[in-house]
Every structure is written in C-alpha cells, then in structure tokens.
Design an enzyme around this catalytic site. Structure first.
Site, short mmCIF file in Angstrom:
data_model
loop_
_atom_site.label_atom_id
_atom_site.label_comp_id
_atom_site.label_asym_id
_atom_site.label_seq_id
_atom_site.Cartn_x
_atom_site.Cartn_y
_atom_site.Cartn_z
N ASP A 12 3.89 -0.60 -1.37
CA ASP A 12 3.81 0.85 -1.92
C ASP A 12 4.71 1.62 -0.90
O ASP A 12 4.85 1.21 0.31
CB ASP A 12 2.27 1.32 -2.09
CG ASP A 12 2.18 2.77 -2.30
OD1 ASP A 12 3.13 3.41 -3.18
OD2 ASP A 12 1.55 3.52 -1.61
N ASP A 14 4.47 5.64 -0.19
CA ASP A 14 3.75 6.71 0.42
C ASP A 14 2.41 6.16 0.74
O ASP A 14 1.60 5.65 0.17
CB ASP A 14 3.62 7.73 -0.68
CG ASP A 14 5.10 8.55 -1.17
OD1 ASP A 14 5.45 9.18 -0.24
OD2 ASP A 14 5.49 8.47 -2.32
N ARG A 52 4.48 12.40 -10.11
CA ARG A 52 4.89 13.94 -9.93
C ARG A 52 3.92 14.61 -10.99
O ARG A 52 3.23 15.68 -10.93
CB ARG A 52 6.06 14.09 -10.15
CG ARG A 52 6.77 15.20 -9.17
CD ARG A 52 7.98 15.54 -9.47
NE ARG A 52 8.60 14.49 -8.52
CZ ARG A 52 10.09 14.51 -8.01
NH1 ARG A 52 10.91 15.18 -8.73
NH2 ARG A 52 10.74 13.63 -7.21
N ARG A 118 9.60 9.40 -7.44
CA ARG A 118 10.78 9.55 -7.96
C ARG A 118 12.05 9.71 -6.71
O ARG A 118 13.20 9.53 -7.08
CB ARG A 118 11.13 10.59 -8.88
CG ARG A 118 10.03 10.63 -9.85
CD ARG A 118 9.98 11.75 -10.82
NE ARG A 118 11.15 12.10 -11.91
CZ ARG A 118 11.25 11.64 -12.99
NH1 ARG A 118 10.26 10.93 -13.45
NH2 ARG A 118 12.19 11.92 -13.83
C1 BG6 Z 1 3.14 8.66 -4.69
C2 BG6 Z 1 2.48 9.54 -3.88
O1 BG6 Z 1 3.60 7.55 -4.22
O2 BG6 Z 1 4.42 9.37 -5.36
C3 BG6 Z 1 1.92 10.81 -4.57
O3 BG6 Z 1 1.38 8.87 -3.54
C4 BG6 Z 1 3.08 11.69 -5.32
O4 BG6 Z 1 1.45 11.56 -3.71
C5 BG6 Z 1 3.94 10.66 -5.96
O5 BG6 Z 1 2.81 12.44 -6.00
C6 BG6 Z 1 5.15 11.13 -6.68
O6 BG6 Z 1 5.93 11.44 -5.86
P1 BG6 Z 1 7.48 12.04 -5.94
O7 BG6 Z 1 8.20 11.96 -4.74
O8 BG6 Z 1 8.02 11.61 -7.21
O9 BG6 Z 1 7.14 13.64 -6.13
MG MG Z 2 0.86 5.07 -1.86
#
Ligand code: BG6
Ligand code: MG
Length: 255
Positions: A12, A14, A52, A118
C-alpha cells in the site's frame, strides 16, 4: 506441513511507503474550516485507506452535496495536499521501505503498489522510487476502491502472479479487508486494534526483511488465503509471462 510461496509483495502507499496521514489531515482540516464542516483527528483516522470521494462522504456524515460541489471541494482539498506534499516529500518516506524493496528485488520477488490514492504515481515519482516497482495500480485505475479486492487483483495481474502467491503490506482496516477478499496474504502495519484482522502484524517496516515476512506468515494462526469470491472489474487483458528470474520466498509450518 503446508508451504507458503510468495512470488510478489504488494505495498500500500499511504501509511506504508509514505507517512502522508498528517498531510491529508491538514488538507481536510483546512477545507472543513473554510466550509464549516465538522472534522477532527478521530474522523481523519476513519479516512485511512478510503478513496477521496468516500472520505468526503464520511466527513459529511450522511449529509449530501451535489456532484459539482463535491468535485470542487475535492479538487481544493487535493490542491492543499499537493502543496504540503511538495514541501515535505522527502520527509515522509518511511524507514525500512527502500531497503526492503531492494532486498525483495535482489531475491527476484516482484514488487508492486496497490493504492486508493489518485496521486499514487505522482507521489512515487516525487519519492524517487517509481522505477523500483514492477506495477502500480491506483485510485484512477479501478472503479471499486478498497475494501473491494480490485486494486490488489489488478496489481497481481499486471505482475503475472497468482493472488495466493502475493503478500500485501497494509496499514488500513479497509486495505486488509481488500487483500483478504483478493485471496492474498496480508501483513498489517500498526496497532492491533486497527490491523488485527491481518494474517500477521508489524509495528512498521523498519528493519523488516523478506525472511521476517515469511516467518511472520508462518506464525499466522490462519491457513491458506481464501480464494477471491468475486472477479475484478473487467479490464483490458495484460498478459505477462513470468520472468525467467522470478524468485520465490518459501516457508513451512505445521498444519
Ligand atoms: C489512501 C489514504 O491511500 O488514499 C487516504 O489512506 C486517502 O487517506 C486516499 O484519502 C485517497 O487519496 P487521494 O490522494 O486520491 O486523495
Ligand atoms: Mg494506507
């Protein structure tokens, strides 16, 4: 005796590769303050691993906004996030990630990323590790986000590896559910109350080696991952024969 054969590791992003949770928190908090939406760290914790749009729905807590309003808020929140990330990119690469990726590659194990974000490709490029990866699937590539298994199944498909030979490294409850639904092994990163439903758990990836991953899975109380009950969303086929140098991490434990 049963054998665990791992030919690919799926990270993964984040919370596993990059410590971005505080950046997401600050960006959502700024948007929430501007729009008068109730938001705090407890709500932020519930967004871990969620897409998101799903995150906005959690923050709205049952209230609805039209798609145009939602899109404008999400774009603004993402602008705030990207501003913070640009200024702090190098600080958020988590310890242990690069050495583990390098050791896996040396052992001939495929390495992929499966993320709800994203921004995943952009973040991995900013961190300078995109070239180390065999496949990246992110929130732009799949219709059904975690906890659906799609993102991980597509990474495995791109790498030409069977789901049962993949181990996912995840920090979010929704991501662990996704990996289990994909029929993969999964190691949770973080506290047991959040990731205790994984096959095994580490506090973080600091000091984690390929051998430690196999040892942790061998000690898992569960048995072979259950097969994926649902096929992923149809995608153009990406047939990729296994590379001649593909490696396997194997371990045994008494059944
Ligand atoms: C996930 C995170 O990996 O991605 C979330 O854990 C986040 O916190 C999600 O909301 C969507 O991320 P992004 O970058 O598309 O806004
Ligand atoms: Mg994560």
């Amino acid at each position: 005796m049963e054998t665990i054969e791992i030919t690919a590791v799926i990270f993964d992003l984040d919370g596993v590769i990059a410590d971005t949770s505080e950046y997401h928190y600050l960006s959502w908090q700024r948007l929430a303050d501007e729009e008068g939406l109730p938001f705090d760290r407890q709500v932020n914790e519930r967004l871990r691993g969620k897409s998101r749009r799903a995150s906005l729905d959690i923050i709205l807590g049952g209230h609805t906004v039209d798609d145009e309003q939602a899109a404008a808020w999400l774009e603004r929140k993402n602008d705030y996030f990207m501003q913070i990330f640009r200024d702090h990119a190098t600080e958020c690469l988590l310890p242990g990630v690069v050495p583990l990726i390098q050791e896996l590659r040396l052992a001939g194990i495929k390495v992929g990323v499966g993320s709800a974000s994203r921004n995943a490709r952009w973040i991995l490029q900013q961190l300078g590790i995109a070239e180390l990866l065999d496949a990246i699937i992110d929130g732009l590539d799949v219709e059904h986000s975690k906890p659906a298994p799609d993102v991980f199944l597509h990474v495995a498909d791109q790498m030409g590896v069977a789901a049962a030979h993949c181990v996912v490294l995840e920090d979010a409850a929704a991501g662990i559910e996704a990996a289990l639904a994909a029929g993969m092994w999964v190691i949770g990163l973080g506290p047991g109350q959040r990731v205790g439903h994984a096959h095994a758990r580490f506090d973080s990836l600091e000091g984690v080696t390929p051998a430690a991953i196999i040892a942790a899975l061998a000690g898992a109380s569960r048995r072979t991952p259950t097969p994926n009950p649902q096929p992923p969303t149809p995608q153009p086929p990406t047939p990729q024969p296994p590379t001649p140098h593909a490696g396997t991490l194997a371990g045994r434990w008494a059944s």
